[in-house]
Design an enzyme around this catalytic site. Structure first.
Site, short mmCIF file in Angstrom:
data_model
loop_
_atom_site.label_atom_id
_atom_site.label_comp_id
_atom_site.label_asym_id
_atom_site.label_seq_id
_atom_site.Cartn_x
_atom_site.Cartn_y
_atom_site.Cartn_z
N LYS A 65 0.93 -1.21 0.11
CA LYS A 65 0.16 -0.01 -0.09
C LYS A 65 1.00 1.36 -0.06
O LYS A 65 2.12 1.21 0.36
CB LYS A 65 -0.73 -0.07 1.32
N TYR A 101 -12.32 -2.30 -3.65
CA TYR A 101 -12.75 -2.30 -2.26
C TYR A 101 -14.33 -2.33 -2.48
O TYR A 101 -14.88 -1.93 -1.38
CB TYR A 101 -12.20 -1.30 -1.40
N PHE A 107 -15.21 4.11 6.76
CA PHE A 107 -13.76 4.11 6.80
C PHE A 107 -13.71 4.50 5.04
O PHE A 107 -12.53 4.28 4.59
CB PHE A 107 -12.95 3.27 7.34
N ARG A 158 -1.74 -14.55 4.15
CA ARG A 158 -2.62 -13.99 5.21
C ARG A 158 -2.00 -14.06 6.50
O ARG A 158 -1.98 -13.22 7.49
CB ARG A 158 -4.04 -14.57 5.31
N THR A 193 -5.70 -7.54 10.45
CA THR A 193 -5.98 -6.01 9.80
C THR A 193 -5.59 -5.28 10.82
O THR A 193 -4.83 -4.15 10.29
CB THR A 193 -7.30 -5.90 9.53
N ARG A 241 2.51 -6.73 9.18
CA ARG A 241 1.98 -5.82 9.74
C ARG A 241 2.24 -5.49 11.33
O ARG A 241 2.45 -4.39 11.87
CB ARG A 241 0.27 -6.03 9.78
N ASN A 275 -1.94 -0.07 6.91
CA ASN A 275 -1.41 -1.31 7.43
C ASN A 275 -0.40 -2.08 6.50
O ASN A 275 -0.19 -3.15 6.43
CB ASN A 275 -2.47 -2.51 8.05
N HIS A 322 -1.84 -5.28 1.23
CA HIS A 322 -3.16 -6.23 1.08
C HIS A 322 -2.87 -7.45 0.66
O HIS A 322 -2.01 -7.61 -0.22
CB HIS A 322 -4.05 -5.34 -0.07
N GLU A 324 -9.48 -10.48 -8.06
CA GLU A 324 -8.67 -9.20 -7.60
C GLU A 324 -7.69 -9.35 -8.94
O GLU A 324 -6.83 -8.43 -9.65
CB GLU A 324 -8.23 -9.18 -6.34
P1 IDP Z 1 -7.84 -7.03 5.11
O1 IDP Z 1 -7.05 -5.98 4.63
O2 IDP Z 1 -7.03 -7.59 6.64
O3 IDP Z 1 -8.25 -8.14 4.36
P2 IDP Z 1 -10.44 -5.94 5.27
O4 IDP Z 1 -11.48 -6.06 6.31
O5 IDP Z 1 -10.64 -6.57 3.74
O6 IDP Z 1 -8.88 -6.31 6.08
O7 IDP Z 1 -10.46 -4.14 5.10
C1 IDP Z 1 -9.89 -3.64 4.03
C2 IDP Z 1 -8.72 -2.32 4.72
O8 IDP Z 1 -9.89 -1.61 4.84
C3 IDP Z 1 -8.03 -2.75 5.51
O9 IDP Z 1 -6.64 -3.49 5.28
C4 IDP Z 1 -7.82 -1.48 6.29
O10 IDP Z 1 -6.85 -0.67 5.32
C5 IDP Z 1 -9.23 -0.74 5.87
N1 IDP Z 1 -10.08 -1.23 7.25
C6 IDP Z 1 -10.90 -2.20 7.58
N2 IDP Z 1 -11.51 -2.14 8.58
C7 IDP Z 1 -11.17 -0.91 9.20
C8 IDP Z 1 -12.03 -0.19 10.34
O11 IDP Z 1 -12.53 -0.68 11.11
N3 IDP Z 1 -11.64 1.07 10.24
C9 IDP Z 1 -10.64 1.75 9.43
N4 IDP Z 1 -10.13 1.02 8.31
C10 IDP Z 1 -10.46 -0.35 8.21
MG MG Z 2 -9.44 -7.84 3.03
#
Ligand code: IDP
Ligand code: MG
Length: 148
Positions: free
Chosen positions: A18, A58, A66, A94, A100, A111, A125, A128, A139
């Site tokens: 990212k 997304y 968010f 993963r 996350t 992370r 973070n 992805h 994707e």
């Molecule tokens: P992942 O990246 O671990 O798969 P996802 O739930 O798919 O997590 O969420 C995509 C991205 O959205 C996350 O990597 C993070 O950057 C952001 N994100 C997810 N949940 C939150 C939240 O509760 N608050 C703020 N940002 C979030």
């Molecule tokens: Mg995800």
């Protein structure tokens, strides 16, 4: 798996370093960990992603509080898109990434070791990785249509 590939073709996943990872100079370290694990880079590209690509990427998060911050952050600077291959690479990546929330991601993960909370509404973070083989297929078609 793309239609023209045999069922036993190697598993692939879509990885993004990212914009925070690229801006902090961590692209090499993140790709190093992926290669050190034994996964193989099959495609690699540095770009500022178009908003339309990020909205499709997304789509499942549209409407979340968010979402806007996330999409604009993802387009705020260059990111690195990588097509990565290996046995069970989707779940393996993963684990390598960690959970996350970078504050809670275990030490030893990308992370957990390299990420932390910042004063932002979205979460920065670093990386992805597709969350299932099905998501990976979608994707990869989006980010590496030529490889699909
Ligand atoms: P992942 O990246 O671990 O798969 P996802 O739930 O798919 O997590 O969420 C995509 C991205 O959205 C996350 O990597 C993070 O950057 C952001 N994100 C997810 N949940 C939150 C939240 O509760 N608050 C703020 N940002 C979030
Ligand atoms: Mg995800």
């Amino acid at each position: 798996m793309p239609q023209h590939l045999p069922d036993d073709a190697p598993e692939r996943t879509l990885i993004l370093v990212k914009p925070d990872g690229v801006a902090r100079g961590l692209t090499g370290e993140i790709l190093r960990r992926i290669e050190a694990k034994g996964y193989v880079l099959k495609g690699l590209r540095l770009e500022v992603a178009p908003r339309e690509t990020l909205e499709q990427h997304y789509a499942e998060h549209r409407g979340r509080p968010f979402y806007e911050g996330l999409v604009s952050f993802m387009g705020s600077g260059p990111l690195v898109a990588a097509l990565v291959e290996g046995e069970r690479v989707v779940e393996g990546m993963r684990v390598l990434m960690g959970s996350t929330d970078p504050t809670l991601a275990p030490a030893g993960t990308i992370r957990g070791d390299l990420g932390r909370a910042w004063d932002t509404p979205h979460m920065e973070n670093l990386i992805h990785g597709s969350d299932s083989v099905e998501s990976a297929r979608r994707e990869i078609a989006l980010w590496f249509p030529e490889a699909d």
